[in-house]
Design an enzyme around this catalytic site. Sequence first.
Site, PDB file in Angstrom:
ATOM      1  N   ASP A   1     -43.692  38.484  46.418  1.00  0.00           N
ATOM      2  CA  ASP A   1     -43.072  39.914  46.191  1.00  0.00           C
ATOM      3  C   ASP A   1     -44.207  41.160  46.464  1.00  0.00           C
ATOM      4  OD1 ASP A   1     -40.856  38.523  45.768  1.00  0.00           O
ATOM      5  OD2 ASP A   1     -41.746  37.907  43.899  1.00  0.00           O
TER       6      ASP A   1
ATOM      7  N   HIS B   1     -37.910  38.036  51.781  1.00  0.00           N
ATOM      8  CA  HIS B   1     -38.748  39.234  52.041  1.00  0.00           C
ATOM      9  C   HIS B   1     -37.836  40.182  52.683  1.00  0.00           C
ATOM     10  CE1 HIS B   1     -42.041  36.310  53.715  1.00  0.00           C
ATOM     11  NE2 HIS B   1     -41.894  36.539  52.194  1.00  0.00           N
TER      12      HIS B   1
HETATM   13  P1  IMP Z   1     -40.210  27.348  43.589  1.00  0.00           P
HETATM   14  O1  IMP Z   1     -41.157  27.668  44.633  1.00  0.00           O
HETATM   15  O2  IMP Z   1     -38.854  27.408  43.716  1.00  0.00           O
HETATM   16  O3  IMP Z   1     -40.318  25.614  43.390  1.00  0.00           O
HETATM   17  O4  IMP Z   1     -40.701  27.851  42.044  1.00  0.00           O
HETATM   18  C1  IMP Z   1     -41.872  27.619  41.862  1.00  0.00           C
HETATM   19  C2  IMP Z   1     -42.548  28.841  41.213  1.00  0.00           C
HETATM   20  O5  IMP Z   1     -42.687  29.730  42.209  1.00  0.00           O
HETATM   21  C3  IMP Z   1     -41.532  29.838  40.161  1.00  0.00           C
HETATM   22  O6  IMP Z   1     -42.205  30.495  39.275  1.00  0.00           O
HETATM   23  C4  IMP Z   1     -40.792  30.710  41.241  1.00  0.00           C
HETATM   24  O7  IMP Z   1     -40.493  31.962  40.539  1.00  0.00           O
HETATM   25  C5  IMP Z   1     -42.006  31.036  42.127  1.00  0.00           C
HETATM   26  N1  IMP Z   1     -41.698  31.504  43.439  1.00  0.00           N
HETATM   27  C6  IMP Z   1     -41.296  31.058  44.377  1.00  0.00           C
HETATM   28  N2  IMP Z   1     -40.931  31.545  45.657  1.00  0.00           N
HETATM   29  C7  IMP Z   1     -41.205  32.747  45.239  1.00  0.00           C
HETATM   30  C8  IMP Z   1     -41.128  33.975  45.941  1.00  0.00           C
HETATM   31  O8  IMP Z   1     -40.923  34.104  47.110  1.00  0.00           O
HETATM   32  N3  IMP Z   1     -41.609  35.082  45.198  1.00  0.00           N
HETATM   33  C9  IMP Z   1     -42.173  35.071  43.933  1.00  0.00           C
HETATM   34  N4  IMP Z   1     -42.103  33.968  43.423  1.00  0.00           N
HETATM   35  C10 IMP Z   1     -41.646  32.911  43.819  1.00  0.00           C
HETATM   36 MG    MG Z   2     -39.734  38.048  47.814  1.00  0.00          MG
END
Ligand code: IMP
Ligand code: MG
Length: 339
Positions: A13, A42
């Site tokens: 982000d 995004h």
């Molecule tokens: P997962 O990728 O859904 O398995 O989540 C694992 C960790 O990564 C969690 O803390 C999510 O909040 C974080 N996370 C996954 N994708 C994003 C993203 O695009 N932006 C910010 N945090 C993310």
């Molecule tokens: Mg994002």
Amino acid sequence: MPCTVIVGGFFGDEGKGKIASYLALKDRVDVAVRTGSVNAGHTVIWRDKEYKLRIIPSAFVYEKCRLLVGAGANINVSIFLKEVELTKCHGRIGVDYHASIIEEKHIKEDRGDKYLAKKIGTTGQGVGPAIADRVRRKAKLAKDINELKPYLTDVALEINRALTNGKKVIIEGTQGTFLSLYHGTYPYVTGRDTTASAICSEAGVGPTQVDQVLVVFKAYVTRVGAGPLPGELPPEEAEKRGWAEIATVTGRRRRAAPFNFDLARRAIMLNGATQIAITKLDILYPEIAGAREFKDLSSEARKFISEIEEKLKVPVTLIGTGKGVYDIIDLREEKLKRK
Ligand code: IMP
Ligand code: MG
């Protein structure tokens, strides 16, 4: 340019979408590749419309750009098809034969699993379980899915051919350095390496083909889900400073902390950064909103940018000053002259 990798420097982000879309338009990029998966959101604001893209490259805003989704990506077919519709990019988007597929069972597993959903705070999009099935050699690939047939292509071959022909390529990473499975705050990480080398690997581009590694930092740090966040502010304080963001995919409140030089230094190292983009500088210094030239920054804002360059020893080439694609100060010409 010819091959630029865009990577998040903190916990995701950071504003990679906006940076990728600006570069696509400004540099007339020929080919843009997305890696990662639909856990990422995004945000691109283009022609008064806000797009929250989860799998299509943010470069879609440049209509002549070929859009690709790499072999290392994980695709949710219905989200992909919806975004193709939304961005009207039929005919110029391709998906690698070997991208893998997120199935309903993966989403159920992600959301139902006390460890993943509760302790780690995943986005519940099924990405981790889908990757696990890929590692077990049980995943479906894009080539196995009828609806994806019109889009299938050899992404690695397309990119490398484009580079041989002197075309401009950007490779857009997802999440941020400290959500990397290898280099992040394990176990509070996503299911894959998110650093520049892995972004190249997912796309099928060798390290010698990469010219620029652009690390994107937001002017403050945010994190969603569980895991350490040094210097974390109480929610009321984050709110007061205008740093209390809402996550694109999950709608959760993002945790916030001030810009962290130790993390940034490590991100520069892990990614082999050649350039830095700083986004949302206008949130820190509201008086600079919409500035498009460095001379229009306040002295406080300039001091912050100088401090970053002094401490991190990498030029700040792009500075985000607002939400729109063109709300940016582009210093590449003067800062990269020696290249
Ligand atoms: P997962 O990728 O859904 O398995 O989540 C694992 C960790 O990564 C969690 O803390 C999510 O909040 C974080 N996370 C996954 N994708 C994003 C993203 O695009 N932006 C910010 N945090 C993310
Ligand atoms: Mg994002």
